[in-house]
Design a protein around this motif. Structure first.
Motif, PDB file in Angstrom:
ATOM      1  N   ASN A 111       0.855  -1.182   0.000  1.00 45.11           N
ATOM      2  CA  ASN A 111       0.000   0.000   0.000  1.00 45.11           C
ATOM      3  C   ASN A 111       0.896   1.238   0.000  1.00 45.11           C
ATOM      4  O   ASN A 111       1.731   1.398   0.885  1.00 45.11           O
ATOM      5  CB  ASN A 111      -0.891  -0.028   1.250  1.00 45.11           C
ATOM      6  CG  ASN A 111      -2.016   0.989   1.165  1.00 45.11           C
ATOM      7  OD1 ASN A 111      -1.787   2.137   0.819  1.00 45.11           O
ATOM      8  ND2 ASN A 111      -3.225   0.570   1.489  1.00 45.11           N
ATOM      9  N   PHE A 129      -1.711   3.481  -4.328  1.00 42.80           N
ATOM     10  CA  PHE A 129      -1.541   2.221  -5.052  1.00 42.80           C
ATOM     11  C   PHE A 129      -1.638   1.062  -4.071  1.00 42.80           C
ATOM     12  O   PHE A 129      -1.054   1.110  -2.978  1.00 42.80           O
ATOM     13  CB  PHE A 129      -0.158   2.152  -5.724  1.00 42.80           C
ATOM     14  CG  PHE A 129       0.016   3.093  -6.866  1.00 42.80           C
ATOM     15  CD1 PHE A 129      -0.472   2.792  -8.132  1.00 42.80           C
ATOM     16  CD2 PHE A 129       0.685   4.299  -6.683  1.00 42.80           C
ATOM     17  CE1 PHE A 129      -0.306   3.669  -9.195  1.00 42.80           C
ATOM     18  CE2 PHE A 129       0.862   5.182  -7.743  1.00 42.80           C
ATOM     19  CZ  PHE A 129       0.361   4.861  -9.006  1.00 42.80           C
ATOM     20  N   THR A 130      -2.364   0.037  -4.455  1.00 42.51           N
ATOM     21  CA  THR A 130      -2.411  -1.194  -3.653  1.00 42.51           C
ATOM     22  C   THR A 130      -2.112  -2.380  -4.555  1.00 42.51           C
ATOM     23  O   THR A 130      -2.405  -2.355  -5.758  1.00 42.51           O
ATOM     24  CB  THR A 130      -3.795  -1.397  -2.995  1.00 42.51           C
ATOM     25  OG1 THR A 130      -4.806  -1.334  -4.004  1.00 42.51           O
ATOM     26  CG2 THR A 130      -4.062  -0.337  -1.945  1.00 42.51           C
ATOM     27  N   SER A 177      -2.627  -6.533  -4.871  1.00 42.27           N
ATOM     28  CA  SER A 177      -3.201  -7.797  -4.444  1.00 42.27           C
ATOM     29  C   SER A 177      -3.559  -8.577  -5.705  1.00 42.27           C
ATOM     30  O   SER A 177      -4.546  -8.256  -6.367  1.00 42.27           O
ATOM     31  CB  SER A 177      -4.445  -7.562  -3.576  1.00 42.27           C
ATOM     32  OG  SER A 177      -5.054  -8.795  -3.252  1.00 42.27           O
ATOM     33  N   TRP A 213      -2.042  -4.802  -9.649  1.00 45.77           N
ATOM     34  CA  TRP A 213      -2.015  -3.440  -9.128  1.00 45.77           C
ATOM     35  C   TRP A 213      -3.349  -2.729  -9.313  1.00 45.77           C
ATOM     36  O   TRP A 213      -4.001  -2.872 -10.344  1.00 45.77           O
ATOM     37  CB  TRP A 213      -0.923  -2.632  -9.824  1.00 45.77           C
ATOM     38  CG  TRP A 213       0.454  -2.959  -9.344  1.00 45.77           C
ATOM     39  CD1 TRP A 213       1.368  -3.784  -9.947  1.00 45.77           C
ATOM     40  CD2 TRP A 213       1.068  -2.491  -8.140  1.00 45.77           C
ATOM     41  NE1 TRP A 213       2.520  -3.840  -9.201  1.00 45.77           N
ATOM     42  CE2 TRP A 213       2.363  -3.059  -8.082  1.00 45.77           C
ATOM     43  CE3 TRP A 213       0.651  -1.641  -7.105  1.00 45.77           C
ATOM     44  CZ2 TRP A 213       3.239  -2.795  -7.029  1.00 45.77           C
ATOM     45  CZ3 TRP A 213       1.519  -1.386  -6.066  1.00 45.77           C
ATOM     46  CH2 TRP A 213       2.799  -1.959  -6.025  1.00 45.77           C
ATOM     47  N   ASN A 214      -3.730  -1.950  -8.304  1.00 49.83           N
ATOM     48  CA  ASN A 214      -4.889  -1.062  -8.398  1.00 49.83           C
ATOM     49  C   ASN A 214      -4.446   0.339  -7.979  1.00 49.83           C
ATOM     50  O   ASN A 214      -3.497   0.490  -7.202  1.00 49.83           O
ATOM     51  CB  ASN A 214      -6.016  -1.533  -7.463  1.00 49.83           C
ATOM     52  CG  ASN A 214      -6.590  -2.848  -7.929  1.00 49.83           C
ATOM     53  OD1 ASN A 214      -7.271  -2.909  -8.936  1.00 49.83           O
ATOM     54  ND2 ASN A 214      -6.288  -3.919  -7.197  1.00 49.83           N
ATOM     55  N   TYR A 215      -5.145   1.343  -8.510  1.00 49.33           N
ATOM     56  CA  TYR A 215      -4.785   2.709  -8.157  1.00 49.33           C
ATOM     57  C   TYR A 215      -6.043   3.522  -7.885  1.00 49.33           C
ATOM     58  O   TYR A 215      -7.123   3.225  -8.374  1.00 49.33           O
ATOM     59  CB  TYR A 215      -3.987   3.379  -9.293  1.00 49.33           C
ATOM     60  CG  TYR A 215      -4.818   3.678 -10.515  1.00 49.33           C
ATOM     61  CD1 TYR A 215      -5.517   4.880 -10.634  1.00 49.33           C
ATOM     62  CD2 TYR A 215      -4.948   2.748 -11.544  1.00 49.33           C
ATOM     63  CE1 TYR A 215      -6.308   5.145 -11.743  1.00 49.33           C
ATOM     64  CE2 TYR A 215      -5.731   3.007 -12.648  1.00 49.33           C
ATOM     65  CZ  TYR A 215      -6.404   4.208 -12.745  1.00 49.33           C
ATOM     66  OH  TYR A 215      -7.194   4.459 -13.837  1.00 49.33           O
ATOM     67  N   LYS A 216      -5.859   4.572  -7.108  1.00 47.59           N
ATOM     68  CA  LYS A 216      -6.934   5.544  -6.918  1.00 47.59           C
ATOM     69  C   LYS A 216      -6.304   6.934  -6.909  1.00 47.59           C
ATOM     70  O   LYS A 216      -5.413   7.207  -6.103  1.00 47.59           O
ATOM     71  CB  LYS A 216      -7.677   5.297  -5.600  1.00 47.59           C
ATOM     72  CG  LYS A 216      -8.874   6.234  -5.473  1.00 47.59           C
ATOM     73  CD  LYS A 216      -9.768   5.898  -4.304  1.00 47.59           C
ATOM     74  CE  LYS A 216     -10.996   6.809  -4.363  1.00 47.59           C
ATOM     75  NZ  LYS A 216     -11.727   6.917  -3.146  1.00 47.59           N
ATOM     76  N   LEU A 232      -1.351  -1.410 -15.125  1.00 50.40           N
ATOM     77  CA  LEU A 232      -2.518  -0.682 -14.615  1.00 50.40           C
ATOM     78  C   LEU A 232      -3.700  -0.682 -15.583  1.00 50.40           C
ATOM     79  O   LEU A 232      -4.846  -0.506 -15.162  1.00 50.40           O
ATOM     80  CB  LEU A 232      -2.145   0.784 -14.301  1.00 50.40           C
ATOM     81  CG  LEU A 232      -1.037   1.023 -13.272  1.00 50.40           C
ATOM     82  CD1 LEU A 232      -0.780   2.518 -13.110  1.00 50.40           C
ATOM     83  CD2 LEU A 232      -1.376   0.405 -11.918  1.00 50.40           C
TER      84      LEU A 232
END
Length: 361
Positions: free
Chosen positions: A13, A35-36, A38, A41-44, A161
């Protein structure tokens, strides 16, 4: 040392700020991103902003390509201080207190990879001291030292991403494309876009051609169009990249014989659309994600769509405007983890590598 590396990689994280200044000189993009990781990668994007360049800085950065070494050294110091002020204001205004790093691209002044040289100003150690934060920057130099083009660097973000798209197309100062046709990421510059279109619009007293309306009102110059299509760069195989020097050498001299700016805008827009559409495999089942300021140029997008069956997807304005800042933030995260953030299949470097320099405050 081993345990520190292990801790960095185990962390999944990250709270970082990406900072990007492009060749179109419209301003500095800043994006505060979480960024996380699991199983991918995921981003917000938590908040983002473009800080326009004051006219004085626009003029300096446009002229700096002709500066001698002494002036460039001083400019690097001055720009680093200016950049620190812009970033500090962004952090303060948005109450961003805890960050793992500020990940900054700097501003490209010269990019001549064939001579083993690229220069981005604003990447001095002083930036970390002035901000009192960890800074990760200077992402291009190492790649050029490894025999690469030092560009484009965004494709690692496209790969990790935005994997659902067949192509990622960025329409900024230059158009560049990223794709993975056979399990290996390829990316390269296609042509100049806003470096040329903005320069023409400014002759009419406009900062840019909003929605491509001026271009749409102009008359197509077929003679100029044919000359543009013959430029040798378009026949080169990737990896390949462009800089403002190329525009000054190959594009602007072709305009000198013509006066009607709307006609030049129309002709260059159609030329760019043609060159860009030629890069798609033209399959109706494929999708291209379009970002960068050119995604808002309706006339350009219509001209690209008219020439291809590939679905042209314009995402949210946030992603359009801040994808590059988002991905430079991501390059910094990968650097902190000691993971590769530059792909040799894209740049032509001798190997994949983890690029960038980390400065502590």
């Amino acid at each position: 040392m081993e345990s520190a590396i292990f801790t960095a990689v185990e962390q999944n994280n990250y709270n970082v700020v990406g900072v990007m200044s492009g060749t179109s000189l419209d301003g500095i993009d800043l994006a505060h991103v979480n960024f996380t990781f699991s199983e991918g990668w995921n981003y917000k994007i938590l908040t983002a902003e473009t800080v326009p360049y004051p006219e004085s800085w626009q003029k300096i950065l446009a002229e700096a390509v002709s500066y001698d070494d002494g002036r460039l050294k001083q400019l690097d110091k001055d720009y680093t201080r200016f950049l620190a002020e812009v970033i500090s204001e962004f952090l303060s205004k948005n109450s961003i207190f805890d960050t793992h790093a500020i990940c900054s691209h700097g501003h490209t002044i010269k990019h001549e990879p064939e001579k083993g040289y690229t220069l981005q100003i604003g990447n001095l150690p002083e930036l970390a001291k002035l901000l009192n934060r960890k800074v990760i920057c200077n992402f291009r130099v190492q790649d050029v030292e490894l025999g690469g083009q030092g560009a484009p660097l965004v494709p690692i973000g496209d790969e990790l991403l935005f994997p659902e798209y067949d192509y990622c197309l960025n329409l900024g100062g230059f158009a560049n494309i990223s794709t993975n046709p056979k399990g290996e990421r390829l990316a390269y510059d296609i042509c100049a876009v806003n470096t040329v279109l903005n320069s023409l619009a400014q002759k009419l007293g406009k900062p840019y051609d909003k929605n491509g309306k001026l271009a749409a009102s102009g008359e197509l110059n077929k003679e100029l169009l044919e000359e543009l299509q013959k430029i040798p760069f378009y026949g080169l195989r990737p990896p390949k990249s462009l800089g403002i020097e190329w525009v000054n050498k190959y594009i602007f001299p072709l305009f000198e014989r013509y006066d009607a700016v709307p006609s030049l805008l129309r002709t260059y827009t159609e030329h760019a659309a043609e060159v860009i559409a030629n890069e798609f495999r033209n399959s109706s089942g494929e999708k291209v994600l379009v970002t960068g300021g050119g995604a808002f140029n309706r006339f350009l997008i219509e001209e690209i769509r008219r020439r291809t069956q590939t679905a042209v997807v314009i995402p949210s304005a946030e992603v359009v405007n801040y994808k590059e800042a988002l991905i430079f933030a991501f390059l910094g995260v990968l650097k902190m983890r000691g993971e590769n953030n530059v792909l040799s299949s894209v740049t032509g470097a001798s190997k994949d590598h983890s690029s960038g320099v980390i400065f502590q405050p």
